[in-house]
Design an enzyme around this catalytic site. Structure first.
Site, PDB file in Angstrom:
ATOM      1  N   SER A   5       0.846  -1.190   0.000  1.00  0.00           N
ATOM      2  CA  SER A   5       0.000   0.000   0.000  1.00  0.00           C
ATOM      3  C   SER A   5       0.884   1.245   0.000  1.00  0.00           C
ATOM      4  CB  SER A   5      -0.871   0.014   1.271  1.00  0.00           C
ATOM      5  OG  SER A   5      -1.483   1.286   1.436  1.00  0.00           O
TER       6      SER A   5
ATOM      7  N   TYR B   7      -1.834  -1.047  10.117  1.00  0.00           N
ATOM      8  CA  TYR B   7      -1.935  -1.471   8.705  1.00  0.00           C
ATOM      9  C   TYR B   7      -0.709  -1.063   7.887  1.00  0.00           C
ATOM     10  CZ  TYR B   7      -3.828  -1.548   3.916  1.00  0.00           C
ATOM     11  OH  TYR B   7      -4.022  -1.765   2.574  1.00  0.00           O
TER      12      TYR B   7
HETATM   13  P1  NDP Z   1     -11.706  -5.513  -1.124  1.00  0.00           P
HETATM   14  O1  NDP Z   1     -12.254  -5.327   0.242  1.00  0.00           O
HETATM   15  O2  NDP Z   1     -12.406  -4.861  -2.277  1.00  0.00           O
HETATM   16  O3  NDP Z   1     -11.574  -7.076  -1.461  1.00  0.00           O
HETATM   17  C1  NDP Z   1     -10.915  -7.888  -0.558  1.00  0.00           C
HETATM   18  C2  NDP Z   1     -10.766  -9.269  -1.133  1.00  0.00           C
HETATM   19  O4  NDP Z   1      -9.989 -10.038  -0.213  1.00  0.00           O
HETATM   20  C3  NDP Z   1     -12.087 -10.000  -1.308  1.00  0.00           C
HETATM   21  O5  NDP Z   1     -11.943 -10.899  -2.383  1.00  0.00           O
HETATM   22  C4  NDP Z   1     -12.213 -10.751   0.013  1.00  0.00           C
HETATM   23  O6  NDP Z   1     -12.989 -11.933  -0.061  1.00  0.00           O
HETATM   24  C5  NDP Z   1     -10.766 -11.108   0.288  1.00  0.00           C
HETATM   25  N1  NDP Z   1     -10.474 -11.272   1.708  1.00  0.00           N
HETATM   26  C6  NDP Z   1     -10.711 -10.401   2.700  1.00  0.00           C
HETATM   27  N2  NDP Z   1     -10.286 -10.907   3.875  1.00  0.00           N
HETATM   28  C7  NDP Z   1      -9.778 -12.122   3.599  1.00  0.00           C
HETATM   29  C8  NDP Z   1      -9.198 -13.132   4.380  1.00  0.00           C
HETATM   30  N3  NDP Z   1      -9.055 -13.016   5.710  1.00  0.00           N
HETATM   31  N4  NDP Z   1      -8.795 -14.259   3.764  1.00  0.00           N
HETATM   32  C9  NDP Z   1      -8.931 -14.379   2.433  1.00  0.00           C
HETATM   33  N5  NDP Z   1      -9.484 -13.471   1.641  1.00  0.00           N
HETATM   34  C10 NDP Z   1      -9.903 -12.352   2.226  1.00  0.00           C
HETATM   35  O7  NDP Z   1     -10.186  -5.016  -1.026  1.00  0.00           O
HETATM   36  P2  NDP Z   1      -9.231  -4.352  -2.108  1.00  0.00           P
HETATM   37  O8  NDP Z   1      -9.390  -5.017  -3.399  1.00  0.00           O
HETATM   38  O9  NDP Z   1      -9.370  -2.886  -2.024  1.00  0.00           O
HETATM   39  O10 NDP Z   1      -7.810  -4.709  -1.467  1.00  0.00           O
HETATM   40  C11 NDP Z   1      -6.994  -5.757  -1.978  1.00  0.00           C
HETATM   41  C12 NDP Z   1      -5.593  -5.580  -1.428  1.00  0.00           C
HETATM   42  O11 NDP Z   1      -5.108  -4.286  -1.787  1.00  0.00           O
HETATM   43  C13 NDP Z   1      -5.494  -5.679   0.097  1.00  0.00           C
HETATM   44  O12 NDP Z   1      -4.314  -6.341   0.458  1.00  0.00           O
HETATM   45  C14 NDP Z   1      -5.422  -4.223   0.525  1.00  0.00           C
HETATM   46  O13 NDP Z   1      -4.741  -4.106   1.757  1.00  0.00           O
HETATM   47  C15 NDP Z   1      -4.649  -3.620  -0.624  1.00  0.00           C
HETATM   48  N6  NDP Z   1      -4.811  -2.198  -0.813  1.00  0.00           N
HETATM   49  C16 NDP Z   1      -6.046  -1.643  -0.998  1.00  0.00           C
HETATM   50  C17 NDP Z   1      -6.161  -0.277  -1.166  1.00  0.00           C
HETATM   51  C18 NDP Z   1      -7.473   0.397  -1.349  1.00  0.00           C
HETATM   52  O14 NDP Z   1      -7.534   1.636  -1.174  1.00  0.00           O
HETATM   53  N7  NDP Z   1      -8.541  -0.301  -1.702  1.00  0.00           N
HETATM   54  C19 NDP Z   1      -4.983   0.607  -1.162  1.00  0.00           C
HETATM   55  C20 NDP Z   1      -3.741  -0.101  -1.001  1.00  0.00           C
HETATM   56  C21 NDP Z   1      -3.677  -1.433  -0.822  1.00  0.00           C
HETATM   57  P3  NDP Z   1     -14.597 -11.923   0.308  1.00  0.00           P
HETATM   58  O15 NDP Z   1     -15.273 -11.233  -0.839  1.00  0.00           O
HETATM   59  O16 NDP Z   1     -14.993 -13.338   0.429  1.00  0.00           O
HETATM   60  O17 NDP Z   1     -14.718 -11.158   1.576  1.00  0.00           O
END
Ligand code: NDP
Length: 259
Positions: A151, A164
């Protein structure tokens, strides 16, 4: 386990954690449009995972969704067994690309963050990618590639991200150690650091809160918050042969946020 009936034999195969929504979903679909099959994970939302399988099929690739909680390392052995079955469905014994993407947000400050929140964030953002990658190493083809997701908050400090942000910084360091150890197997490892992206993350704050969205736009050189479609193509590109000589690098995908 959900699947679809795509028909590309001998395609490259990616394993993407958290591929059911947001950035991971976009990565699976960008890979599909490049002819890469995916086995991706969801944690709780099976319905969204099924939709991604259908969209990947429309793009001409095969996709299989498996349940996984990346915060529960005790299940990784069982996951590997289910992954082998999914690979067999695709006619393969190993896969080519790993994307450690799944994650959850935390609004903890130094003053108020609890031990439980610290442990939970550690489990999902560091212990999970470390031990899942370790578990899956025998299943990754030599010459494969790994992308970890960090991030922008690992580079700049922001109120309420005291757990985080540092967890993501740890993933960036881990990326270099992975690259060092996996070099002899010709596996390149890079880390993508998205800026604020309009997804469900943090309760959909970047997408749904106009004040937050505007504030991010004002601190971003290109003048807007990011979208999943800004990041997925970078992940897919980094996994391609064109970027074969890029290794152990942090690539921020943030439109120039807080520069
Ligand atoms: P979303 O909340 O849109 O999606 C999260 C995804 O991860 C979903 O597919 C969810 O599955 C899955 N997930 C959540 N928790 C778990 C878990 N404990 N085990 C397995 N799968 C899990 O998140 P983003 O797409 O925004 O984020 C993706 C990555 O990018 C993360 O690592 C986040 O930290 C990082 N990130 C995001 C930013 C942002 O602003 N959005 C900025 C910088 C980094 P389900 O649908 O079943 O819950």
């Amino acid at each position: 386990m959900a699947t679809n009936n795509g028909n590309q034999a001998n395609a490259k195969i990616a394993v993407v954690t958290g591929g059911s929504r947001g950035i991971g979903r976009d990565a699976v679909l960008r890979l599909a449009s490049r002819g890469v099959d995916s086995i991706f994970t969801y944690n709780a939302n099976r319905a969204e995972a099924d939709k991604v399988c259908a969209l990947a099929a429309e793009a001409g690739a095969r996709a299989i969704a498996l349940q996984l909680d990346v915060g529960n390392a005790g299940t990784f052995g069982d996951f590997a067994a289910r992954l082998k079955e999914a690979l067999a469905q695709l006619g393969a014994q190993r896969f080519d690309y790993l994307v450690n993407n799944a994650g959850t947000s935390s609004a903890a400050t130094l003053a108020a963050g609890t031990e439980a929140e610290l442990d939970a964030q550690f489990a999902v953002h560091f212990k999970g990618p470390f031990l899942l990658t370790q578990t899956l190493l025998p299943l990754i083809n030599d010459g494969g590639r790994i992308v970890n997701i960090s991030s922008g908050l690992a580079r700049f400090a922001f109120p309420g991200r005291a757990i985080y942000g540092p967890m993501k910084a740890a993933v960036e360091a881990l990326t270099r150690y992975m690259a060092l150890e996996l070099g002899p197997r010709r596996i390149a490892v890079n880390v993508v650091a998205p800026g604020a992206i309009a997804t469900d993350f943090s309760g959909g704050m970047v997408r749904d809160n106009p004040q937050v969205n505007q504030a991010i736009a004002e601190h971003t050189a290109l003048g807007r918050a990011g979208l999943p479609g800004d990041v997925g193509p970078v992940i897919a590109g980094l996994l391609s042969d064109e970027f074969g000589w890029v290794n152990a690098q942090r690539i921020e995908v943030a439109g120039g946020m807080h520069i």
